[in-house]
Design a protein around this motif. Structure first.
Motif, short mmCIF file in Angstrom:
data_model
loop_
_atom_site.label_atom_id
_atom_site.label_comp_id
_atom_site.label_asym_id
_atom_site.label_seq_id
_atom_site.Cartn_x
_atom_site.Cartn_y
_atom_site.Cartn_z
N PHE A 1 18.29 5.46 -0.05
CA PHE A 1 17.26 5.59 0.99
C PHE A 1 15.87 5.37 0.38
O PHE A 1 15.10 4.54 0.85
N TRP A 2 15.57 6.12 -0.68
CA TRP A 2 14.22 6.04 -1.26
C TRP A 2 13.99 4.72 -1.99
O TRP A 2 12.87 4.17 -1.94
N MET A 3 15.01 4.19 -2.64
CA MET A 3 14.81 2.93 -3.36
C MET A 3 14.54 1.77 -2.40
O MET A 3 13.64 0.96 -2.64
N LEU A 4 15.29 1.71 -1.30
CA LEU A 4 15.07 0.63 -0.34
C LEU A 4 13.76 0.84 0.41
O LEU A 4 13.05 -0.12 0.74
N LEU A 5 13.44 2.09 0.65
CA LEU A 5 12.15 2.40 1.29
C LEU A 5 11.00 1.92 0.38
O LEU A 5 10.00 1.36 0.86
N MET A 6 11.17 2.09 -0.92
CA MET A 6 10.16 1.61 -1.87
C MET A 6 10.08 0.08 -1.87
O MET A 6 8.99 -0.49 -1.99
N ASP A 7 11.24 -0.58 -1.75
CA ASP A 7 11.23 -2.05 -1.66
C ASP A 7 10.42 -2.50 -0.45
O ASP A 7 9.63 -3.45 -0.53
N PHE A 8 10.64 -1.82 0.66
CA PHE A 8 9.88 -2.15 1.87
C PHE A 8 8.39 -1.86 1.65
O PHE A 8 7.53 -2.66 2.01
N ALA A 9 8.09 -0.70 1.07
CA ALA A 9 6.69 -0.31 0.85
C ALA A 9 5.97 -1.33 -0.03
O ALA A 9 4.82 -1.68 0.23
N ALA A 10 6.68 -1.83 -1.06
CA ALA A 10 6.07 -2.83 -1.94
C ALA A 10 5.81 -4.12 -1.16
O ALA A 10 4.74 -4.73 -1.29
N ALA A 11 6.80 -4.53 -0.36
CA ALA A 11 6.64 -5.76 0.43
C ALA A 11 5.52 -5.61 1.46
O ALA A 11 4.80 -6.56 1.77
N ASP A 12 5.37 -4.41 1.96
CA ASP A 12 4.36 -4.12 2.98
C ASP A 12 3.01 -3.72 2.35
O ASP A 12 2.07 -3.42 3.06
N GLU B 1 -4.83 -3.24 -4.90
CA GLU B 1 -4.96 -4.15 -3.75
C GLU B 1 -5.55 -3.43 -2.54
O GLU B 1 -5.90 -4.05 -1.55
N GLY B 2 -5.57 -2.11 -2.64
CA GLY B 2 -6.35 -1.35 -1.69
C GLY B 2 -5.73 -0.85 -0.42
O GLY B 2 -6.33 -0.08 0.31
N LYS B 3 -4.49 -1.26 -0.11
CA LYS B 3 -3.92 -0.77 1.15
C LYS B 3 -3.25 0.56 0.88
O LYS B 3 -2.25 0.63 0.19
N GLN B 4 -3.78 1.62 1.40
CA GLN B 4 -3.23 2.96 1.16
C GLN B 4 -2.58 3.49 2.44
O GLN B 4 -3.02 3.22 3.50
N ASN C 1 2.20 -1.06 0.87
CA ASN C 1 1.86 0.31 1.29
C ASN C 1 1.99 1.25 0.08
O ASN C 1 3.07 1.76 -0.22
N ALA C 2 0.88 1.43 -0.62
CA ALA C 2 0.89 2.21 -1.86
C ALA C 2 1.30 3.66 -1.63
O ALA C 2 2.05 4.24 -2.42
N ALA C 3 0.83 4.25 -0.55
CA ALA C 3 1.11 5.67 -0.29
C ALA C 3 2.62 5.90 -0.08
O ALA C 3 3.20 6.85 -0.63
N LEU C 4 3.23 5.01 0.68
CA LEU C 4 4.67 5.13 0.94
C LEU C 4 5.47 4.88 -0.34
O LEU C 4 6.44 5.58 -0.63
N PHE C 5 5.03 3.88 -1.10
CA PHE C 5 5.69 3.57 -2.38
C PHE C 5 5.62 4.77 -3.31
O PHE C 5 6.62 5.14 -3.93
N GLU C 6 4.47 5.38 -3.36
CA GLU C 6 4.28 6.54 -4.25
C GLU C 6 5.14 7.72 -3.79
O GLU C 6 5.69 8.46 -4.61
N GLU C 7 5.27 7.88 -2.49
CA GLU C 7 6.10 8.98 -1.96
C GLU C 7 7.55 8.79 -2.40
O GLU C 7 8.22 9.74 -2.81
#
Lengths: 69, 202
Positions: free
Chosen positions: B148-159, B199-202, B161-167
């Motif tokens: 769940f978290w690894m794929l969510l991080m893949d999505f966050a990186a593609a999107d 890149e600034g998107k938080q 979204n630093a905050a989601l990736f960090e979570e």
């Protein structure tokens, strides 16, 4: 929860003579690991069921391969 | 096993790979699959669920029996979706079933990813998991949770979204710190996180 521990090692590649010795070595090494030596694991499925039936315990079965965790 | 007598026992008991840990009754019937941590505490917890299931069956407590079957992976995601609110279930039991469904659905997704060649498939699932997270739907089994978290991080990186990736990274960090190769994995993800933040998107 009282259980009978049953351990099944499936070394499916044993039919390949070139690797049989290596796999047997890995199996031997695995069987010496503390988590296996510290519990009375039964490697005979029929015996595990017989023991469970006699004792009223469930069977905790662990399927693995010689090279898997 | 000592001989080839039970060569197909793994598949008979629902196993698809190794290691596979299950509880069986004295007749050899599947009594529960172990999906918790592979520790004494984890095995004990699964054993307690198996015992509770036997008790629920004896008492004729149908709702509890169904919830426990879901928690022991004796009912798959499709089975839970068909009966998300068993008759007579308490709100607490429905809540437990929701968690069991999240776990089972991730396992179902993992099966769907087998042989998948489209690299975007994982990101698509990650997007779905990000939506789940917002809705409070988060799996708890170690394998489901990690996926769940690894794929969510893949999505966050593609999107981006630093905050989601960090979570996601923070959710996985405690486990990965202890794994072989885990610290290196964390370091790589830290570098990606740094870039995302720059890149600034938080």
């Amino acid at each position: 929860m009282k259980v009978v521990t049953a351990f099944a090692v499936l070394a499916v590649a044993w039919s390949a003579p070139a690797t049989a010795q290596e796999l047997e070595g890995k199996l031997k090494k695995k069987l010496e690991e503390p988590f296996l030596t510290k519990a009375p694991w039964i490697t005979d499925y029929d015996k595990a069921r017989e023991e469970a039936s006699k004792s009223g315990k469930a069977i905790f079965a662990y399927f693995t391969r010689s090279y898997q965790p | 096993m000592k001989d080839a007598k039970y060569d197909d026992l793994l598949t008979q008991k629902g196993g698809r790979g190794f290691p596979y840990l299950v509880f069986l009754d004295a007749e050899g019937n599947l009594a529960g699959k172990h999906n918790l941590e592979r520790t004494v505490e984890g095995f004990t917890a699964t054993g307690a669920l198996v015992r509770a299931l036997a008790d629920a069956k004896k008492k004729g407590a149908a709702a509890e029996e169904f919830v426990l079957k879901a928690e022991l992976a004796l009912v798959d995601a499709a089975g839970i979706r068909k009966n998300p609110k068993p008759e007579g279930a308490t709100p607490e039991q429905v809540k437990r079933l929701d968690v069991a469904l999240a776990n089972a659905e991730v396992m179902e997704d993992i099966e769907g990813l087998r042989g998948q060649r489209d690299p975007s498939a994982g990101v698509t699932l990650g997007k779905k998991y990000a939506e789940w997270k917002t809705a409070g739907k988060v799996p708890t089994w170690p394998y489901s949770s990690q996926t769940f978290w690894m794929l969510l991080m893949d999505f966050a990186a593609a999107d981006k979204n630093a905050a989601l990736f960090e979570e996601g990274l923070n959710a996985l960090r405690p486990k990965f710190e202890k794994l072989r190769g885990g610290p290196e994995w964390i370091q790589k993800k830290e570098e990606i996180l740094k870039k995302l933040k720059e890149e600034g998107k938080q």
